[in-house]
Write a protein that holds these residues in place. Structure first.
Motif, mmCIF file in Angstrom:
data_model
loop_
_atom_site.group_PDB
_atom_site.id
_atom_site.type_symbol
_atom_site.label_atom_id
_atom_site.label_comp_id
_atom_site.label_asym_id
_atom_site.label_seq_id
_atom_site.Cartn_x
_atom_site.Cartn_y
_atom_site.Cartn_z
ATOM 1 N N ALA A 264 0.819 -1.209 0.000
ATOM 2 C CA ALA A 264 0.000 0.000 0.000
ATOM 3 C C ALA A 264 0.851 1.256 0.000
ATOM 4 N N GLY A 265 2.106 1.158 0.429
ATOM 5 C CA GLY A 265 2.956 2.337 0.489
ATOM 6 C C GLY A 265 2.669 3.236 1.662
ATOM 7 N N ALA A 266 1.822 2.784 2.599
ATOM 8 C CA ALA A 266 1.474 3.581 3.775
ATOM 9 C C ALA A 266 1.096 2.625 4.896
ATOM 10 N N PRO A 267 1.294 3.017 6.154
ATOM 11 C CA PRO A 267 0.936 2.135 7.276
ATOM 12 C C PRO A 267 -0.567 1.911 7.341
ATOM 13 N N PRO A 268 -1.018 0.715 7.674
ATOM 14 C CA PRO A 268 -2.462 0.475 7.818
ATOM 15 C C PRO A 268 -3.026 1.261 8.991
ATOM 16 N N LEU A 269 -4.204 1.816 8.776
ATOM 17 C CA LEU A 269 -4.886 2.647 9.772
ATOM 18 C C LEU A 269 -4.041 3.845 10.178
ATOM 19 N N GLY A 270 -3.054 4.208 9.354
ATOM 20 C CA GLY A 270 -2.205 5.348 9.665
ATOM 21 C C GLY A 270 -1.283 5.132 10.844
ATOM 22 N N GLU A 271 -1.043 3.894 11.219
ATOM 23 C CA GLU A 271 -0.240 3.572 12.394
ATOM 24 C C GLU A 271 0.895 2.649 11.994
ATOM 25 N N ALA A 272 2.146 3.080 12.233
ATOM 26 C CA ALA A 272 3.299 2.281 11.840
ATOM 27 C C ALA A 272 3.574 1.119 12.787
ATOM 28 N N ASP A 273 3.074 1.186 14.002
ATOM 29 C CA ASP A 273 3.305 0.138 14.998
ATOM 30 C C ASP A 273 2.293 -0.990 14.764
ATOM 31 N N THR A 274 2.775 -2.144 14.327
ATOM 32 C CA THR A 274 1.846 -3.254 14.042
ATOM 33 C C THR A 274 1.108 -3.712 15.290
ATOM 34 N N GLY A 275 1.767 -3.627 16.454
ATOM 35 C CA GLY A 275 1.102 -4.025 17.690
ATOM 36 C C GLY A 275 -0.113 -3.162 17.980
ATOM 37 N N LYS A 276 0.000 -1.852 17.761
ATOM 38 C CA LYS A 276 -1.135 -0.961 17.994
ATOM 39 C C LYS A 276 -2.232 -1.189 16.958
ATOM 40 N N VAL A 277 -1.847 -1.515 15.724
ATOM 41 C CA VAL A 277 -2.864 -1.802 14.704
ATOM 42 C C VAL A 277 -3.650 -3.045 15.086
ATOM 43 N N ILE A 278 -2.955 -4.066 15.568
ATOM 44 C CA ILE A 278 -3.634 -5.307 15.972
ATOM 45 C C ILE A 278 -4.628 -5.029 17.091
ATOM 46 N N GLU A 279 -4.283 -4.135 18.016
ATOM 47 C CA GLU A 279 -5.191 -3.818 19.112
ATOM 48 C C GLU A 279 -6.458 -3.125 18.610
ATOM 49 N N ARG A 280 -6.389 -2.476 17.463
ATOM 50 C CA ARG A 280 -7.560 -1.774 16.923
ATOM 51 C C ARG A 280 -8.395 -2.677 16.008
ATOM 52 N N MET A 281 -7.869 -3.847 15.669
ATOM 53 C CA MET A 281 -8.583 -4.758 14.781
ATOM 54 C C MET A 281 -9.444 -5.718 15.582
ATOM 55 N N THR A 282 -10.445 -6.296 14.911
ATOM 56 C CA THR A 282 -11.267 -7.308 15.558
ATOM 57 C C THR A 282 -10.399 -8.527 15.874
ATOM 58 N N PRO A 283 -10.685 -9.246 16.961
ATOM 59 C CA PRO A 283 -11.816 -9.047 17.893
ATOM 60 C C PRO A 283 -11.526 -8.081 19.034
ATOM 61 N N ARG A 284 -10.281 -7.561 19.140
ATOM 62 C CA ARG A 284 -9.986 -6.620 20.225
ATOM 63 C C ARG A 284 -10.640 -5.260 19.970
ATOM 64 N N GLY A 285 -10.560 -4.782 18.727
ATOM 65 C CA GLY A 285 -11.127 -3.484 18.388
ATOM 66 C C GLY A 285 -12.294 -3.612 17.438
ATOM 67 N N ARG A 286 -12.545 -2.536 16.711
ATOM 68 C CA ARG A 286 -13.705 -2.516 15.826
ATOM 69 C C ARG A 286 -13.333 -2.155 14.401
ATOM 70 N N GLU A 287 -12.054 -2.168 14.058
ATOM 71 C CA GLU A 287 -11.639 -1.720 12.742
ATOM 72 C C GLU A 287 -11.111 -2.889 11.923
ATOM 73 N N GLY A 288 -11.173 -2.732 10.610
ATOM 74 C CA GLY A 288 -10.659 -3.735 9.689
ATOM 75 C C GLY A 288 -9.622 -3.130 8.770
ATOM 76 N N VAL A 289 -8.828 -3.992 8.168
ATOM 77 C CA VAL A 289 -7.754 -3.553 7.285
ATOM 78 C C VAL A 289 -7.893 -4.289 5.964
ATOM 79 N N ARG A 290 -8.043 -3.525 4.887
ATOM 80 C CA ARG A 290 -8.098 -4.081 3.544
ATOM 81 C C ARG A 290 -7.178 -3.272 2.645
ATOM 82 N N LEU A 291 -6.591 -3.955 1.688
ATOM 83 C CA LEU A 291 -5.666 -3.288 0.786
ATOM 84 C C LEU A 291 -6.426 -2.281 -0.078
ATOM 85 N N PRO A 292 -5.995 -1.022 -0.115
ATOM 86 C CA PRO A 292 -6.723 -0.023 -0.917
ATOM 87 C C PRO A 292 -6.586 -0.325 -2.405
#
Length: 617
Positions: free
Chosen positions: A181-209
């Protein structure tokens, strides 16, 4: 954390990997050191070697040689837009190293760009296994780090190991997503923080634009989106399955001599294309042991055995048999013509080449294959019921069956992967924390095949058909119509056969879907083919009933052994004979037993008698 340091003893640069949060107490520090030293003993080309591990001012660290390469963050500063090939190769290397570590019971716990090293040859490796300690809100993984000193077999520890391994695999998917994608998912470079925002912990999803620096192929997009799916059940559970899908796509896309297609063609030589149904030897002996048997009668009893049908088509397209045919004729797609060309001995030889049921499959896989074969046979009979008047029933049947060649090959040669594909296609009820309410749909067949094998199922079938020597006309007919394409008026007989077979297969697929009634789906299929085949819902339902009856009758016929003078098999009607075939029921066609006799009889047949698709009207 990763620090650049200088070893005061040698004045050499080194990299120090430290946990973000220092372990608590002497017990925590001791467990961390034991886990890090145990991980350091792993030796794999895709894992960066560890120089030493120890303590400094009550902070544990792992020291790595700076000469191993630069971090991926540093590499991207120098090369902002990596190629898709580099992104896939690096991710595959990391997954290969993780798979090796996971099989040893060791997890990374925090894959990041700064924990990936790229050397001067452009090869990537992963460093810092077991270096991360988890934050206080995540006690399960903390218990894993505390127990990492020695392998534990209690259920709680094993469950924690699986959870940590799945987290590593999800992080690898985020790494690949960011590279493409050329950019961090959810605008966050820290993969650990992105995982915390994804289901089932969070409410967000990540799809390739859809807008990426470079065009991403559909199979690769399906693989990346599955690795970061908003439905946790669809994600890769192990590094090995993620790696298999990624390398399968890469080898197929780059034309390398590998991947699932090359493996399939290799297995064709060892275990055959399909195993023969039980009782094949008795059936073949019964239908070929009597000279008075007609070729169409023999074909009628051999056709239900899909393995033998495929073997006869393969033998027909071999070089010796092709040399006996007259140039310029269309493809032969009837077993009765195949029997006439290769003779009784050819049928027996073809049967002897087959593996007995169920081949190398276990009981569960054999049951799944048998169910798949029954569904394919139902599609063949349904195509016969839907065909326009004047088209040969056996030709339509074989075209519909061959459109499922890829499915059958995957079910037989990749039974575990076929089960994964089936599970990915199933819808699932909503789970707490999922992004959507209500039932969540599964993946389409192509997307599921891409996510598991790296190639689509139709490509597998086309590769096998081309390996058998089937011509371009047949290869075109056995590719189903795309579901997202409009059904247009056919420009020839071959295209019409393809349309009829595609309609039959779509109807069978609709009937096989789990859940509610198939009425709305059948209505959609009938509307899709209404103008071309003059179908409506009533005609489709009638054809389905007729096909089911024919499937039951065919199953009985497959186990029946006809004898000389047996009247149970009715003579073929005029719609089952080739155009120009003027033989009477009192003068049955004899099986051609020798090559000389085959060639002589073939020369005496007029050209229009070998019309490949039509029968006498």
């Amino acid at each position: 954390m990763l620090w650049l340091a200088v070893d005061t003893r040698t004045s050499a640069e080194a990299m120090l990997m430290l946990p973000r949060t220092a372990p608590l107490g002497s017990d925590g520090i001791g467990a961390w050191l034991l886990a890090a030293r145990r991980a350091a003993r792993l030796d794999h080309p895709d894992l960066t070697p560890v120089l030493e591990s120890g303590m400094h001012e009550r902070r544990p660290f792992i020291a790595l040689d700076r000469r191993a390469g630069i971090t991926l963050d540093e590499w991207l500063l120098q090369h902002p837009h990596p190629s898709i090939d580099d992104a896939v190769r690096w991710t595959a290397s990391i997954l290969r190293g993780l798979a090796f570590a996971h099989e040893a019971g060791i997890s990374h716990l925090d894959p990041q760009f700064h924990s990936i090293v790229v050397n001067e040859r452009g090869e990537a490796s992963l460093m810092g296994l077991s270096a991360a300690t988890v934050d206080a809100p995540r006690p399960a993984a903390g218990r894993l780090a505390a127990r990492a000193a020695a392998p534990a077999l209690d259920p709680t520890s094993l469950r924690a190991q699986r959870t940590a391994a799945e987290r590593d695999v999800l992080a690898c998917g985020l790494v690949l997503h960011r590279l493409l994608a050329g950019a961090p998912p959810l605008g966050e470079a820290d993969t650990g923080k992105v995982i915390e925002r994804m289901t089932p912990r969070g409410r967000e999803g990540v799809r390739l634009p859809w807008t990426t620096p470079q065009s991403v192929a559909e199979p690769l997009r399906a693989i990346v989106d599955r690795s970061t799916s908003g439905q946790a059940r669809l994600r890769y559970r192990s590094a090995r399955t993620f790696l298999d899908a990624l390398t399968g796509w890469h080898e197929a896309a780059s034309g390398e001599s590998g991947g699932p297609i090359a493996l399939l063609l290799d297995r064709l030589r060892t275990v055959g294309h399909l195993p023969a149904l039980p009782g094949l030897a008795i059936r073949v002996q019964g239908v070929t042991g009597v000279e008075s048997q007609r070729t169409d009668e023999i074909a009628r009893h051999l056709l239900p055995d899909m393995a033998l049908s495929f073997e006869l088509l393969r033998v027909l397209n071999s070089a010796p048999v092709q040399g006996t045919q007259i140039a310029g004729n269309g493809p032969v797609l009837t077993l009765r013509r195949v029997v006439a060309l290769i003779g009784v001995d050819g049928v027996r030889a073809a049967a002897n080449n087959l593996r007995v049921w169920p081949g190398p499959l276990d009981e569960a896989s054999a049951g799944a294959l048998r169910e798949a074969m029954d569904g394919v046979r139902l599609a063949g009979h349904l195509a016969q019921a839907l065909r326009p008047a004047g088209y040969d029933a056996e030709v339509v049947y074989l075209v519909a069956v061959l459109q499922n060649l890829g499915r059958l090959m995957v079910q037989y040669h990749f039974a575990d992967e076929a089960e994964q594909i089936r599970q990915l296609k199933l819808p699932s009820p909503a789970q707490p924390g999922d992004l959507q309410q209500g039932e969540q749909p599964g993946l389409g067949e192509d997307a599921a095949a891409f996510a598991v094998l790296g190639v689509d199922i139709d490509s597998m079938g086309t590769a096998v058909a081309r390996h058998w020597g089937l011509g371009p006309d047949v290869l075109h007919m056995i590719r189903r119509l795309p579901l997202d394409a409009a059904v247009r008026k056919p420009d020839g007989d071959a295209e019409l056969l393809r349309i009829v077979a595609s309609a039959a297969n779509e109807i069978v697929d609709a009937l096989a879907l789990p859940g509610g009634p198939a009425g709305p789906l059948l209505e959609r299929v009938s509307q899709r083919y209404a103008r071309t085949l003059r179908l409506d819902r009533k005609a489709v339902q009638s054809a389905v009933q007729e096909a089911r009856a024919a499937l039951s009758a065919g199953s009985v016929a497959a186990h029946a052994v006809p004898q000389a003078g047996d009247d149970a098999t009715m003579p073929p009607s005029s719609l089952e004979r080739d155009e120009g075939d003027d033989r009477s029921d009192d003068a049955p066609e004899r099986i051609v037993a020798t090559p000389q006799r085959r060639s002589a009889e073939l020369r005496d047949v007029p050209d229009k008698a070998r019309a490949p698709y039509f029968v006498q009207r």
